[in-house]
Design a protein around this motif. Structure first.
Motif, mmCIF file in Angstrom:
data_model
loop_
_atom_site.group_PDB
_atom_site.id
_atom_site.type_symbol
_atom_site.label_atom_id
_atom_site.label_comp_id
_atom_site.label_asym_id
_atom_site.label_seq_id
_atom_site.Cartn_x
_atom_site.Cartn_y
_atom_site.Cartn_z
ATOM 1 N N ASN A 193 123.723 -27.734 -13.083
ATOM 2 C CA ASN A 193 123.454 -27.912 -11.656
ATOM 3 C C ASN A 193 122.278 -27.056 -11.209
ATOM 4 N N GLU A 231 130.994 -29.809 -10.806
ATOM 5 C CA GLU A 231 129.995 -28.753 -10.597
ATOM 6 C C GLU A 231 128.624 -29.300 -10.218
ATOM 7 N N CYS A 232 128.244 -30.472 -10.773
ATOM 8 C CA CYS A 232 126.828 -30.865 -10.659
ATOM 9 C C CYS A 232 126.603 -32.295 -10.176
ATOM 10 N N ASN A 235 123.483 -33.356 -7.953
ATOM 11 C CA ASN A 235 122.098 -33.161 -8.391
ATOM 12 C C ASN A 235 121.727 -33.899 -9.671
#
Length: 503
Positions: A193, A231-232, A235
């Motif tokens: 991320n 978490e990511c 993005n």
């Protein structure tokens, strides 16, 4: 003759086929680069040392994107080693494959080669032994116009214009304990991320692929995806999937059924992506990048012997699987599976392209030839672009050790932009031909333009430099097409491409 049927309708559409589904992969591994695409002094080498016969074969496949430079290799790779004057580039021990990397071919050279074969680069960054700062730096080096440290370094190294790399992999197989810098899902999701944010701040136009599970057989599969995406998700743009298949027990029916595992793998990952999308109240959809797939098992034992004799040697002849006819049939079914999931599988990379588990083989100082798996890939790359159709297939099935209800005729179809219809199918029956009845009424008046067949009486038949035409496509028996209906004969154990064009 056994019977199967397929109903097609121009309104039954899965989605547009992204041309990047016909991508491939070149890693600094074995003879993929040195002795594969690059061999200075070869009679067929160009002024830069790249083999023109290999360039011709790659161009024939029509590969639109190539993942580079790894693979496991990338998790210990410093990108700075691969740019600048060649005589100043360091030689490094590659801990992924226990060889020595000269860095003679680096980013600039590979970009030049990719241009020659008509491919874009899908660049993998090191998130094993390095982190977000290095990821930011390489994007700046490759894509920023100028006026900064790393873009000016690129200009000094001979590339005034940006390389314009638009697709980037955030590491490789970070779920695997074999990986340099292996991480837990939470650790990887966090660093991916942070890297993604910084990379997109440098160039907002790029697309990013986060590491999913390196196999559906991993004990962390599923939980890895959930934790990492949590978490990511915001993005990244794609999640990667990797899968290789083998047939060590010589069970041809069971081997040819393995594309069913692939289909399950794809659907499970889609479900997880959409679950995280819902949890996060996101509008953005994460699609799939199946950026490593192939048959891989033939060379396992010989590789162990090579490492015993030549550990740390340069460009060792590793992973040089010699593919047989049944491997080509499974490769065909894998490609069919990607087309059936074209709404979510947007990128796929046949791993790899030259010499290393590859459709193209070379001999040092010698010839270049196509392995059996070259041909299904060629056909689907050439005729599978357009729109994937939702085919309604009615076929007898069989059971094997790992799967029940395996279709004896594995088939799908695409609609070309010119109104043509192409049917791809594998007859998995070991002994009997099929008559495939096709309902094509919604497409208007079509004629049977071509039936391409790949068949050999010996499932273990291979192509060699001495006999490169042992397993090659031929004209199929075809059939008849009239009044919106068609009947096509599918020989036992065969790969078939049936092309219909407007009259």
């Amino acid at each position: 003759m056994k019977k199967a049927s397929m109903i097609l309708d121009r309104d039954y559409q899965i989605g547009k086929v992204d041309p990047r589904v016909f991508g491939s992969f070149i890693e600094h591994l074995g003879r993929a680069v040195y002795g594969g695409i690059y061999e200075p002094g070869h009679p067929n080498a160009d002024e830069a040392g790249f083999r023109k016969d290999v360039i011709e074969k790659v161009r024939e496949l029509g590969v639109p994107i190539i993942r580079y430079p790894g693979g496991n290799f990338v998790s210990g790779f410093n990108w700075e080693d691969s740019v600048g004057p060649r005589d100043q580039r360091p030689r490094r021990l590659d801990l992924a494959w226990f060889t020595t990397e000269s860095n003679e071919v680096g980013l600039h050279e590979f970009a030049d080669w990719a241009g020659k074969v008509g491919s874009e680069i899908m660049y993998a960054i090191n998130l094993g032994t390095r982190g977000p700062e290095n990821a930011r730096d390489i994007v700046e080096y490759a894509n920023h116009k100028g006026g900064s440290k790393f873009s000016d370094m690129r200009i000094k190294n001979g590339k005034k214009d940006p390389l314009g790399i638009k697709m980037w992999c955030l590491g490789n197989e970070m779920d695997g304990p074999w990986q340099m810098g292996h991480k837990t899902a939470a650790e990887y999701g966090h660093i991916a991320n942070e890297a993604a944010k910084m990379m997109k701040w440098v160039d907002p136009t790029i697309e990013l692929v986060a590491c999913g599970s390196s196999s559906s057989q991993m004990p962390t599969f599923g939980d890895w995806e959930l934790t990492m995406l949590n978490e990511c998700y915001e993005n990244i743009d794609y999640i990667s999937l990797h899968r290789y298949y083998g047939n060590p027990t010589n069970d041809t029916p069971g081997f040819l059924a393995r594309s069913m595992d692939l289909d399950d793998f794809i659907h499970t990952v889609i479900s997880i992506c959409d679950a995280v999308k819902g949890k996060k109240h996101q509008k953005k959809q994460i699609n799939l990048s199946f950026d490593e797939w192939n048959v891989w098992y033939h060379s396992n034992e010989q590789d162990k012997e090579i490492w015993k004799r030549e550990k740390w040697g340069p460009a060792l002849p590793l992973l040089e699987d010699v593919y047989n006819f049944e491997d080509a049939l499974l490769a065909g079914s894998i490609l069919i599976t990607f087309l059936r999931n074209a709404d979510r599988v947007k990128v796929a990379c046949l791993a790899q392209l030259v010499n290393v588990i590859a459709p193209i083989m070379t001999r040092k100082g010698g010839g270049c030839w196509a392995q059996t798996i070259f041909y299904p890939f060629l056909h689907v790359s050439r005729y599978g672009r357009g729109t994937a159709l939702k085919a309604i297939v009615n076929t007898p099935v069989y059971d094997c050790a790992d799967y029940e209800g395996v279709p004896l005729v594995d088939a799908t179809a695409t609609l070309g932009d010119d109104g043509s219809v192409t049917v791809f199918c594998v007859n998995r029956d070991m002994k009997e031909d099929f008559c495939l009845d096709l309902d094509l009424r919604s497409f208007g008046d079509l004629r049977l333009a071509e039936h391409i067949l790949l068949h050999h009486d010996d499932v273990k038949a291979v192509n060699t430099e001495e006999n490169p035409g042992n397993v090659t496509p031929m004209a199929g028996p075809g059939g008849k097409a009239e009044d919106g209906k068609a009947e096509i004969r599918l020989p036992a154990l065969s790969w078939n491409v049936i092309r219909f064009e407007k009259k």
